[in-house]
Design a protein around this motif. Structure first.
Motif, PDB file in Angstrom:
ATOM      1  N   ILE A  15      15.582  -1.159   1.840  1.00 30.71           N
ATOM      2  CA  ILE A  15      15.465  -1.850   3.126  1.00 30.71           C
ATOM      3  C   ILE A  15      14.414  -2.937   3.001  1.00 30.71           C
ATOM      4  N   LEU A  28       8.890  -0.738   7.927  1.00 30.65           N
ATOM      5  CA  LEU A  28      10.278  -0.832   7.481  1.00 30.65           C
ATOM      6  C   LEU A  28      11.220  -0.070   8.403  1.00 30.65           C
ATOM      7  N   THR A  69      11.753  -6.286  10.393  1.00 30.59           N
ATOM      8  CA  THR A  69      11.900  -5.506  11.622  1.00 30.59           C
ATOM      9  C   THR A  69      11.002  -6.080  12.712  1.00 30.59           C
ATOM     10  N   SER A  73      12.217  -0.526  -2.341  1.00 30.86           N
ATOM     11  CA  SER A  73      12.900  -0.024  -1.150  1.00 30.86           C
ATOM     12  C   SER A  73      14.254  -0.704  -0.984  1.00 30.86           C
ATOM     13  N   ASP A 130      14.622  -5.730   5.406  1.00 30.15           N
ATOM     14  CA  ASP A 130      14.826  -6.556   6.589  1.00 30.15           C
ATOM     15  C   ASP A 130      13.511  -6.717   7.350  1.00 30.15           C
TER      16      ASP A 130
END
Length: 514
Positions: free
Chosen positions: A141, A79, A145, A139, A143
């Motif tokens: 986040i 993450l 990565t 979480s 996205d």
């Protein structure tokens, strides 16, 4: 004293197999086979190796704890897109033990050992996947990565890495070179793919889920089979007949081919993308003077048509370079292409190139912010609609975001319209469209020949719902009131027809013409 049960169990497994040591190598013709049976195999402490494999492949509280810690570190590293943190998860992951134990169980044709290591491995996999999915679910986040994306497209090279690493790991286990296992753990990277599977499960992203799962299965199968081959080579397991050896070889070959074919296709796709990027760069360079420089090139291979964005630093602006480039690239790559070309003029002065690069960097930063905004808009609209972000249609040029909402318990058409208005206020630069399910439409109440205050609001709600869904309407009523509603709906571009008649003094009912 604590090692005595393990040693006793190892001795029991080894008993009955001692006379068959070298069964695999015995079929090696010539002096090499004689040397291997007489010098190499007797130098192996088979009882100690089996005891060590048993100790490292069992389902114990320590094993479960280390799985959870390794999975937690791995998913946080993914993450945060931190390679250092991901490597830390590789180092403490205990998954290599059960997989090598499974290979030794296959080599020794030991059903109890295969079952024991398979249970240990399966429990570890489930713990890792569900724990990482839980972390990602809570979480903020979510996205994808670069560290996550790197583990969603396994290819033939990944199989070869797993093969060489497994041979090294099995050799280290047999010859007592345990320090090598650390390097093997990093090379095969068993835990990060599992953490990526958990990410795909938590975000309902099938591409990430199945891509990472394929990478883990590739590593698992390759390590287990390679460990079994090495174990047979060093005299572990019963003596096999020529037919049994042939069947074993056929099974190993079939498994490797089953893994190699899809991974080989993936590798060919990656090679095509690399070649396409090189051809695109060369094609764009030919459209400009020799002094021109391609400062940035991005290709979205998942889009249709193929989306290419490029930034050119050039002393001469070419008016129709994008149109010519699209046509040439479509012919060269064999796919429809949409080319977005940003040109920055670079003169001969000393600071022109630096100024152009600064301008290009500023444009890239703006584009990055734009993409981040698009992702945010998509996530927000998906949350309100109760669907996956993949279901949101985003038109960057028109700045339009559209999604078809799933039925929400207790929600009415007014609820969906209020949700759309709230999100539109939060993102005023975007046109938000929340397509509601075809729920019941409200009655249009009147005061004489015109709708009253409630009727006006309901008619506006009906008009909004019909525009979003694109469905036709039927108006039940008669007289001036029905004519008034039909006229207003048709003026708004909505297809509506009258259906039956009612008391001209009552409210007008509108239904979907399904």
């Amino acid at each position: 004293m604590t090692d005595q049960p393990a040693q006793t169990g190892a001795a029991q497994k080894f008993r009955g197999r001692a006379n068959s040591l070298g069964g695999f190598a015995a079929r090696v013709a010539g002096p090499l086979g004689t040397w291997w049976r007489g010098s190499v195999i007797p130098s192996i402490e088979h009882r100690a190796v089996i005891a060590k494999v048993d100790d490292e492949s069992g389902l114990t509280p320590r094993y479960a704890f280390m799985i959870l810690m390794s999975a937690g570190i791995a998913v946080l590293g993914l993450l945060l897109s931190s390679p250092a943190v991901v490597i830390g998860a590789m180092l403490i992951s205990p998954l290599m033990g059960p997989i090598i134990g499974l290979g030794f169980g296959l080599a020794m044709v030991d059903g109890n050992e295969i079952r024991r290591t398979a249970i240990s491995l399966g429990a570890g996999v489930l713990l890792a996947v569900f724990f990482t999915a839980l972390v990602v679910f809570f979480s903020p986040i979510k996205d994808i990565t670069p560290e996550i994306a790197a583990r969603t497209r396994p290819n033939l090279f990944d199989l070869l890495v797993a093969l060489f690493s497994a041979l090294a790991g099995a050799y280290a286990m047999i010859r007592g070179r345990e320090g090598t296992i650390v390097g093997v753990a990093i090379a095969t990277a068993l835990m990060p793919p599992l953490a990526t599977v958990g990410f795909g499960l938590a975000t309902l992203n099938s591409t990430v889920f199945f891509g990472a799962l394929m990478l883990f299965v590739t590593n698992l199968m390759t390590i287990a089979i390679a460990a079994a081959v090495m174990a047979r080579l060093y005299g572990f397991g019963p003596k096999l007949t020529s037919r049994q050896s042939g069947v074993q070889a056929a099974i190993i070959t079939t498994v490797f081919l089953a893994l190699a074919i899809p991974l080989g296709y993936s590798l060919s796709q990656i090679a095509w993308e690399a070649r396409a990027q090189r051809q695109t760069r060369d094609m764009l360079a030919d459209q400009f003077p020799p002094q021109a420089k391609i400062d940035q090139l991005e290709i979205d291979f998942s889009s249709d048509p193929l989306t290419i964005r490029a930034t050119i630093l050039t002393p001469q602006i070419r008016a129709k370079a994008a149109e010519r480039g699209e046509a040439l690239l479509a012919t060269t790559l064999g796919r429809p292409v949409k080319l977005s070309l940003d040109q920055f003029r670079v003169g001969t002065a000393a600071g022109d190139a630096e100024a152009a690069q600064l301008a290009s960097a500023s444009a890239r930063e703006q584009a990055s912010k734009e993409r981040a905004t698009i992702a945010l808009v998509g996530r927000e609209l998906a949350i309100l609609a109760g669907v996956s972000p993949d279901a949101v249609l985003v038109d960057r040029e028109k700045r339009l975001a559209q999604v078809r909402a799933s039925p929400l318990p207790g929600a009415t058409l007014a609820t969906y319209r209020a949700l759309e208005q709230r999100l539109s206020q939060a993102e005023p630069q975007w046109q938000m469209q929340l397509i509601p399910p075809p729920l019941a439409l409200p009655l249009i109440s009147f005061d004489d020949d015109e709708p009253d205050a409630v009727g006006v609001q309901n008619l506006a709600l009906v008009t909004w719902a019909a525009r979003r869904t694109g469905l036709s309407l039927t108006v039940q009523g008669a007289g001036n009131r029905a004519d008034y509603v039909l006229t207003k709906l048709r003026e708004a571009g909505i297809q509506a027809e009258t259906n039956g008649s009612r008391n001209s003094d009552g409210p007008i009912r509108i239904d979907w013409a399904l």
